[in-house]
Design a protein around this motif. Structure first.
Motif, PDB file in Angstrom:
ATOM      1  N   LEU A 122     -68.780 -83.637  29.728  1.00  0.00           N
ATOM      2  CA  LEU A 122     -68.532 -85.020  29.375  1.00  0.00           C
ATOM      3  C   LEU A 122     -69.752 -85.623  28.690  1.00  0.00           C
ATOM      4  CD1 LEU A 122     -66.591 -87.423  29.508  1.00  0.00           C
ATOM      5  CD2 LEU A 122     -67.578 -87.967  31.736  1.00  0.00           C
ATOM      6  N   GLU A 123     -70.916 -85.329  29.195  1.00  0.00           N
ATOM      7  CA  GLU A 123     -72.158 -85.806  28.568  1.00  0.00           C
ATOM      8  C   GLU A 123     -72.312 -85.251  27.157  1.00  0.00           C
ATOM      9  OE1 GLU A 123     -74.803 -87.886  29.170  1.00  0.00           O
ATOM     10  OE2 GLU A 123     -73.502 -88.662  30.743  1.00  0.00           O
ATOM     11  N   GLN A 124     -71.985 -83.974  26.968  1.00  0.00           N
ATOM     12  CA  GLN A 124     -72.076 -83.361  25.644  1.00  0.00           C
ATOM     13  C   GLN A 124     -71.097 -84.013  24.672  1.00  0.00           C
ATOM     14  OE1 GLN A 124     -71.434 -79.199  26.325  1.00  0.00           O
ATOM     15  NE2 GLN A 124     -73.632 -78.747  26.348  1.00  0.00           N
ATOM     16  N   GLU A 125     -69.894 -84.294  25.134  1.00  0.00           N
ATOM     17  CA  GLU A 125     -68.900 -84.944  24.276  1.00  0.00           C
ATOM     18  C   GLU A 125     -69.332 -86.350  23.893  1.00  0.00           C
ATOM     19  OE1 GLU A 125     -66.064 -83.866  22.767  1.00  0.00           O
ATOM     20  OE2 GLU A 125     -66.715 -81.900  23.444  1.00  0.00           O
ATOM     21  N   ILE A 126     -69.901 -87.072  24.847  1.00  0.00           N
ATOM     22  CA  ILE A 126     -70.371 -88.423  24.559  1.00  0.00           C
ATOM     23  C   ILE A 126     -71.526 -88.382  23.565  1.00  0.00           C
ATOM     24  CG2 ILE A 126     -71.542 -90.428  25.572  1.00  0.00           C
ATOM     25  CD1 ILE A 126     -69.818 -89.983  28.081  1.00  0.00           C
ATOM     26  N   THR A 127     -72.446 -87.455  23.750  1.00  0.00           N
ATOM     27  CA  THR A 127     -73.568 -87.306  22.826  1.00  0.00           C
ATOM     28  C   THR A 127     -73.084 -86.930  21.436  1.00  0.00           C
ATOM     29  OG1 THR A 127     -74.959 -86.597  24.663  1.00  0.00           O
ATOM     30  CG2 THR A 127     -75.753 -86.111  22.457  1.00  0.00           C
ATOM     31  N   PHE A 128     -72.108 -86.018  21.377  1.00  0.00           N
ATOM     32  CA  PHE A 128     -71.560 -85.614  20.085  1.00  0.00           C
ATOM     33  C   PHE A 128     -70.868 -86.788  19.400  1.00  0.00           C
ATOM     34  CE2 PHE A 128     -68.056 -84.104  17.484  1.00  0.00           C
ATOM     35  CZ  PHE A 128     -68.750 -83.307  16.588  1.00  0.00           C
ATOM     36  N   ALA A 129     -70.083 -87.552  20.157  1.00  0.00           N
ATOM     37  CA  ALA A 129     -69.363 -88.689  19.578  1.00  0.00           C
ATOM     38  C   ALA A 129     -70.335 -89.740  19.045  1.00  0.00           C
ATOM     39  CB  ALA A 129     -68.435 -89.300  20.619  1.00  0.00           C
ATOM     40  N   ARG A 130     -71.424 -89.973  19.757  1.00  0.00           N
ATOM     41  CA  ARG A 130     -72.423 -90.939  19.279  1.00  0.00           C
ATOM     42  C   ARG A 130     -73.084 -90.457  17.995  1.00  0.00           C
ATOM     43  NH1 ARG A 130     -75.290 -92.622  24.963  1.00  0.00           N
ATOM     44  NH2 ARG A 130     -73.632 -94.040  25.627  1.00  0.00           N
ATOM     45  N   GLU A 131     -73.427 -89.179  17.945  1.00  0.00           N
ATOM     46  CA  GLU A 131     -74.070 -88.632  16.754  1.00  0.00           C
ATOM     47  C   GLU A 131     -73.111 -88.653  15.561  1.00  0.00           C
ATOM     48  OE1 GLU A 131     -77.087 -87.197  14.456  1.00  0.00           O
ATOM     49  OE2 GLU A 131     -77.221 -87.870  16.533  1.00  0.00           O
ATOM     50  N   LYS A 132     -71.849 -88.346  15.823  1.00  0.00           N
ATOM     51  CA  LYS A 132     -70.848 -88.378  14.754  1.00  0.00           C
ATOM     52  C   LYS A 132     -70.680 -89.800  14.233  1.00  0.00           C
ATOM     53  CE  LYS A 132     -66.013 -87.478  13.850  1.00  0.00           C
ATOM     54  NZ  LYS A 132     -64.720 -87.228  14.455  1.00  0.00           N
ATOM     55  N   ALA A 133     -70.625 -90.780  15.118  1.00  0.00           N
ATOM     56  CA  ALA A 133     -70.494 -92.177  14.698  1.00  0.00           C
ATOM     57  C   ALA A 133     -71.716 -92.622  13.916  1.00  0.00           C
ATOM     58  CB  ALA A 133     -70.283 -93.070  15.915  1.00  0.00           C
ATOM     59  N   LYS A 134     -72.884 -92.170  14.338  1.00  0.00           N
ATOM     60  CA  LYS A 134     -74.117 -92.538  13.645  1.00  0.00           C
ATOM     61  C   LYS A 134     -74.154 -91.951  12.240  1.00  0.00           C
ATOM     62  CE  LYS A 134     -78.053 -90.818  15.092  1.00  0.00           C
ATOM     63  NZ  LYS A 134     -79.241 -90.529  15.900  1.00  0.00           N
ATOM     64  N   ARG A 135     -73.509 -90.824  12.030  1.00  0.00           N
ATOM     65  CA  ARG A 135     -73.478 -90.197  10.709  1.00  0.00           C
ATOM     66  C   ARG A 135     -72.306 -90.691   9.859  1.00  0.00           C
ATOM     67  NH1 ARG A 135     -76.049 -84.654  10.560  1.00  0.00           N
ATOM     68  NH2 ARG A 135     -77.346 -84.581  12.426  1.00  0.00           N
ATOM     69  N   THR A 136     -71.251 -91.164  10.491  1.00  0.00           N
ATOM     70  CA  THR A 136     -70.052 -91.581   9.773  1.00  0.00           C
ATOM     71  C   THR A 136     -70.151 -93.008   9.254  1.00  0.00           C
ATOM     72  OG1 THR A 136     -68.742 -90.098  11.151  1.00  0.00           O
ATOM     73  CG2 THR A 136     -67.541 -91.785   9.951  1.00  0.00           C
ATOM     74  N   LEU A 137     -70.736 -93.902  10.005  1.00  0.00           N
ATOM     75  CA  LEU A 137     -70.795 -95.313   9.618  1.00  0.00           C
ATOM     76  C   LEU A 137     -71.500 -95.541   8.281  1.00  0.00           C
ATOM     77  CD1 LEU A 137     -70.103 -98.217  10.379  1.00  0.00           C
ATOM     78  CD2 LEU A 137     -72.318 -98.329  11.533  1.00  0.00           C
ATOM     79  N   PRO A 138     -72.668 -94.933   8.014  1.00  0.00           N
ATOM     80  CA  PRO A 138     -73.285 -95.150   6.696  1.00  0.00           C
ATOM     81  C   PRO A 138     -72.421 -94.658   5.540  1.00  0.00           C
ATOM     82  CG  PRO A 138     -74.873 -94.176   8.198  1.00  0.00           C
ATOM     83  CD  PRO A 138     -73.547 -94.157   8.884  1.00  0.00           C
ATOM     84  N   VAL A 139     -71.689 -93.577   5.751  1.00  0.00           N
ATOM     85  CA  VAL A 139     -70.812 -93.063   4.693  1.00  0.00           C
ATOM     86  C   VAL A 139     -69.729 -94.083   4.369  1.00  0.00           C
ATOM     87  CG1 VAL A 139     -69.128 -91.279   4.122  1.00  0.00           C
ATOM     88  CG2 VAL A 139     -71.257 -90.647   5.259  1.00  0.00           C
TER      89      VAL A 139
END
Length: 130
Positions: free
Chosen positions: A6-23
């Motif tokens: 669950l921690e890994q999924e949350i970390t992945f989702a945060r990193e994905k959001a951080k990379r997706t928003l600027p795009v």
């Protein structure tokens, strides 16, 4: 799901959001910039090219994941490709496009705007626009 997963999924989702928003913001900025008058419109190339670069980085980040998560970055690449190719066509036919836009800017009625059609249909630009 166990706690570490669950921690890994949350970390992945945060990193994905951080990379997706600027795009998404860069594509939106490029889309807005394409509505500017003609010489200023080419400013849109900068955010669109940056969006392409960041989208490829996002796809590399998502390379280990399932294909379903890669759909929206690919759609983003298609949208930016269409916008960039439209800007490239406007650069190629710059004289005709600028004359057509100047005619439309000066037209006060729909009849006057209709008289600008011959400028739009002139040369190869008319083949592309139709």
């Amino acid at each position: 799901m166990t706690e570490p997963q669950l921690e890994q999924e949350i970390t992945f989702a945060r990193e994905k959001a951080k990379r997706t928003l600027p795009v998404a913001l860069l594509v939106l900025l490029g889309l807005i910039a394409t509505s500017l008058p003609l010489p200023k419109r080419f400013v849109a190339v900068l955010p669109l090219v940056l969006a392409v670069v960041l989208t490829f980085r996002l796809l590399r980040f998502l390379s280990a994941r399932a294909g379903k998560e890669k759909i929206w970055p690919v759609v983003t690449l298609v949208i930016t490709g269409v916008l960039l190719s439209g800007l490239a066509l406007q650069a190629v036919f710059y004289d005709t496009v600028s004359a057509y836009e100047a005619c439309l800017d000066g037209a006060q009625t729909s009849i006057a705007a209709g008289s600008c059609a011959q400028l739009r249909d002139a040369g190869l630009f008319g083949l592309v626009v139709r």
